[in-house]
Design a protein around this motif. Structure first.
Motif, PDB file in Angstrom:
ATOM      1  N   ALA A  81      41.899   7.298   6.876  1.00 46.76           N
ATOM      2  CA  ALA A  81      40.467   7.023   6.994  1.00 46.76           C
ATOM      3  C   ALA A  81      40.215   5.859   7.943  1.00 46.76           C
ATOM      4  O   ALA A  81      39.290   5.888   8.740  1.00 46.76           O
ATOM      5  CB  ALA A  81      39.875   6.741   5.624  1.00 46.76           C
ATOM      6  N   CYS A  82      41.042   4.850   7.870  1.00 44.40           N
ATOM      7  CA  CYS A  82      40.876   3.713   8.759  1.00 44.40           C
ATOM      8  C   CYS A  82      42.260   3.231   9.199  1.00 44.40           C
ATOM      9  O   CYS A  82      43.000   2.640   8.414  1.00 44.40           O
ATOM     10  CB  CYS A  82      40.123   2.586   8.057  1.00 44.40           C
ATOM     11  SG  CYS A  82      39.698   1.248   9.183  1.00 44.40           S
ATOM     12  N   GLY A  85      43.439  -1.092   2.177  1.00 40.13           N
ATOM     13  CA  GLY A  85      42.441  -0.133   1.699  1.00 40.13           C
ATOM     14  C   GLY A  85      41.077  -0.695   1.399  1.00 40.13           C
ATOM     15  O   GLY A  85      40.286  -0.077   0.693  1.00 40.13           O
ATOM     16  N   ASP A  86      40.738  -1.873   1.964  1.00 33.32           N
ATOM     17  CA  ASP A  86      39.420  -2.463   1.672  1.00 33.32           C
ATOM     18  C   ASP A  86      38.334  -2.037   2.666  1.00 33.32           C
ATOM     19  O   ASP A  86      37.212  -2.507   2.591  1.00 33.32           O
ATOM     20  CB  ASP A  86      39.520  -3.991   1.615  1.00 33.32           C
ATOM     21  CG  ASP A  86      39.875  -4.630   2.958  1.00 33.32           C
ATOM     22  OD1 ASP A  86      40.118  -3.879   3.942  1.00 33.32           O
ATOM     23  OD2 ASP A  86      39.925  -5.874   3.020  1.00 33.32           O
ATOM     24  N   GLY A  87      38.677  -1.129   3.610  1.00 35.10           N
ATOM     25  CA  GLY A  87      37.665  -0.656   4.568  1.00 35.10           C
ATOM     26  C   GLY A  87      37.522  -1.525   5.795  1.00 35.10           C
ATOM     27  O   GLY A  87      36.638  -1.283   6.622  1.00 35.10           O
ATOM     28  N   LEU A  88      38.370  -2.548   5.931  1.00 35.68           N
ATOM     29  CA  LEU A  88      38.325  -3.440   7.092  1.00 35.68           C
ATOM     30  C   LEU A  88      39.727  -3.567   7.677  1.00 35.68           C
ATOM     31  O   LEU A  88      40.725  -3.480   6.958  1.00 35.68           O
ATOM     32  CB  LEU A  88      37.849  -4.834   6.692  1.00 35.68           C
ATOM     33  CG  LEU A  88      36.456  -4.947   6.092  1.00 35.68           C
ATOM     34  CD1 LEU A  88      36.223  -6.365   5.572  1.00 35.68           C
ATOM     35  CD2 LEU A  88      35.409  -4.595   7.134  1.00 35.68           C
ATOM     36  N   VAL A  89      39.795  -3.793   8.994  1.00 31.18           N
ATOM     37  CA  VAL A  89      41.076  -4.102   9.635  1.00 31.18           C
ATOM     38  C   VAL A  89      40.980  -5.551  10.087  1.00 31.18           C
ATOM     39  O   VAL A  89      40.132  -5.907  10.905  1.00 31.18           O
ATOM     40  CB  VAL A  89      41.367  -3.174  10.829  1.00 31.18           C
ATOM     41  CG1 VAL A  89      42.690  -3.552  11.487  1.00 31.18           C
ATOM     42  CG2 VAL A  89      41.394  -1.719  10.383  1.00 31.18           C
ATOM     43  N   SER A 130      49.037   3.158   6.872  1.00 28.19           N
ATOM     44  CA  SER A 130      47.828   3.589   7.591  1.00 28.19           C
ATOM     45  C   SER A 130      47.941   3.339   9.095  1.00 28.19           C
ATOM     46  O   SER A 130      47.139   3.853   9.866  1.00 28.19           O
ATOM     47  CB  SER A 130      46.583   2.892   7.036  1.00 28.19           C
ATOM     48  OG  SER A 130      46.565   1.527   7.395  1.00 28.19           O
ATOM     49  N   MET A 131      48.953   2.569   9.525  1.00 27.01           N
ATOM     50  CA  MET A 131      49.194   2.377  10.966  1.00 27.01           C
ATOM     51  C   MET A 131      49.896   3.593  11.568  1.00 27.01           C
ATOM     52  O   MET A 131      49.792   3.832  12.760  1.00 27.01           O
ATOM     53  CB  MET A 131      50.093   1.151  11.207  1.00 27.01           C
ATOM     54  CG  MET A 131      49.443  -0.170  10.971  1.00 27.01           C
ATOM     55  SD  MET A 131      48.501  -0.681  12.402  1.00 27.01           S
ATOM     56  CE  MET A 131      48.022  -2.308  11.873  1.00 27.01           C
ATOM     57  N   ASP A 132      50.600   4.348  10.763  1.00 25.27           N
ATOM     58  CA  ASP A 132      51.382   5.504  11.226  1.00 25.27           C
ATOM     59  C   ASP A 132      50.473   6.724  11.317  1.00 25.27           C
ATOM     60  O   ASP A 132      50.458   7.578  10.439  1.00 25.27           O
ATOM     61  CB  ASP A 132      52.546   5.745  10.262  1.00 25.27           C
ATOM     62  CG  ASP A 132      53.474   6.848  10.730  1.00 25.27           C
ATOM     63  OD1 ASP A 132      53.385   7.265  11.905  1.00 25.27           O
ATOM     64  OD2 ASP A 132      54.297   7.298   9.906  1.00 25.27           O
ATOM     65  N   VAL A 133      49.710   6.802  12.380  1.00 21.40           N
ATOM     66  CA  VAL A 133      48.697   7.849  12.550  1.00 21.40           C
ATOM     67  C   VAL A 133      49.309   9.241  12.532  1.00 21.40           C
ATOM     68  O   VAL A 133      48.802  10.137  11.870  1.00 21.40           O
ATOM     69  CB  VAL A 133      47.906   7.639  13.865  1.00 21.40           C
ATOM     70  CG1 VAL A 133      46.935   8.775  14.106  1.00 21.40           C
ATOM     71  CG2 VAL A 133      47.185   6.311  13.839  1.00 21.40           C
ATOM     72  N   ASN A 134      50.407   9.453  13.260  1.00 24.23           N
ATOM     73  CA  ASN A 134      50.956  10.798  13.371  1.00 24.23           C
ATOM     74  C   ASN A 134      51.976  11.123  12.282  1.00 24.23           C
ATOM     75  O   ASN A 134      52.534  12.206  12.268  1.00 24.23           O
ATOM     76  CB  ASN A 134      51.546  11.048  14.755  1.00 24.23           C
ATOM     77  CG  ASN A 134      52.678  10.107  15.093  1.00 24.23           C
ATOM     78  OD1 ASN A 134      53.185   9.389  14.236  1.00 24.23           O
ATOM     79  ND2 ASN A 134      53.081  10.090  16.349  1.00 24.23           N
ATOM     80  N   ALA A 189      39.348  -2.534  14.153  1.00 16.93           N
ATOM     81  CA  ALA A 189      39.030  -3.933  13.847  1.00 16.93           C
ATOM     82  C   ALA A 189      37.802  -4.382  14.621  1.00 16.93           C
ATOM     83  O   ALA A 189      36.973  -5.148  14.105  1.00 16.93           O
ATOM     84  CB  ALA A 189      40.234  -4.825  14.185  1.00 16.93           C
ATOM     85  N   LEU A 190      37.631  -3.897  15.845  1.00 14.96           N
ATOM     86  CA  LEU A 190      36.510  -4.315  16.689  1.00 14.96           C
ATOM     87  C   LEU A 190      35.199  -3.624  16.335  1.00 14.96           C
ATOM     88  O   LEU A 190      34.149  -4.270  16.307  1.00 14.96           O
ATOM     89  CB  LEU A 190      36.832  -4.069  18.168  1.00 14.96           C
ATOM     90  CG  LEU A 190      37.974  -4.903  18.752  1.00 14.96           C
ATOM     91  CD1 LEU A 190      38.280  -4.446  20.162  1.00 14.96           C
ATOM     92  CD2 LEU A 190      37.605  -6.379  18.727  1.00 14.96           C
ATOM     93  N   VAL A 191      35.254  -2.319  16.085  1.00 11.85           N
ATOM     94  CA  VAL A 191      34.007  -1.575  15.853  1.00 11.85           C
ATOM     95  C   VAL A 191      33.805  -1.195  14.396  1.00 11.85           C
ATOM     96  O   VAL A 191      32.757  -0.663  14.034  1.00 11.85           O
ATOM     97  CB  VAL A 191      33.921  -0.312  16.742  1.00 11.85           C
ATOM     98  CG1 VAL A 191      33.939  -0.659  18.211  1.00 11.85           C
ATOM     99  CG2 VAL A 191      35.007   0.675  16.410  1.00 11.85           C
ATOM    100  N   GLY A 192      34.803  -1.410  13.584  1.00 13.36           N
ATOM    101  CA  GLY A 192      34.680  -1.085  12.173  1.00 13.36           C
ATOM    102  C   GLY A 192      35.320   0.249  11.848  1.00 13.36           C
ATOM    103  O   GLY A 192      35.518   1.092  12.714  1.00 13.36           O
TER     104      GLY A 192
END
Length: 132
Positions: free
Chosen positions: A70-71, A77-81, A104-108, A125-128
């Motif tokens: 998700a992020c 897991g708090d919804g912020l990077v 969550s960093m391991d996208v693939n 982190a920049l745009v949410g």
């Protein structure tokens, strides 16, 4: 005695008209190209492979690429990077920390974190994080 005009070395004869050759006779005439053979007739034509029919009712296979978290980069897991999570991602890339510290960093889903995956986390982190 003076030469007669027929014998005169400077007399010029009138050139006879040469007949205009017809296109069939002319060596420079171009013939109308014949129709090219159809692929069935051509010895160099290759057949286009036909698609094999899909049996009715069978689902179309889909790639098994895991969907991104998700992020990307939201390790806790708090919804912020946060910057701390980005630093953790850098340490995973440098193999100072196991990828399990922030899956969550391991996208693939390949068990590693690449610079491209870290950049996705920087963007988060920049745009949410996207809303789920």
């Amino acid at each position: 005695e003076s030469p007669t005009p027929e014998e005169s070395p400077t007399a010029t004869a009138t050139p006879e008209e040469s007949p205009t050759p017809t296109p069939e006779e002319s060596p420079t005439a171009t013939a109308t190209p014949e129709e090219s053979p159809t692929p069935e007739e051509s010895p160099t034509a290759t057949a286009t492979p036909e698609e094999s029919p899909t049996p009715e009712g069978s689902p179309t296979p889909t790639p098994t690429t895991p969907s991104p978290p998700a992020c990307v980069g939201d390790c806790n897991g708090d919804g912020l990077v946060t910057i701390d999570e980005l630093i953790l991602g850098v340490n995973i890339i440098l193999e100072r920390v196991a990828v399990t510290a922030c899956v969550s960093m391991d996208v693939n889903g390949d068990g590693a974190v690449t610079v491209d995956e870290l950049l996705i986390a920087v963007d988060a982190a920049l745009v949410g994080c996207p809303e789920t």
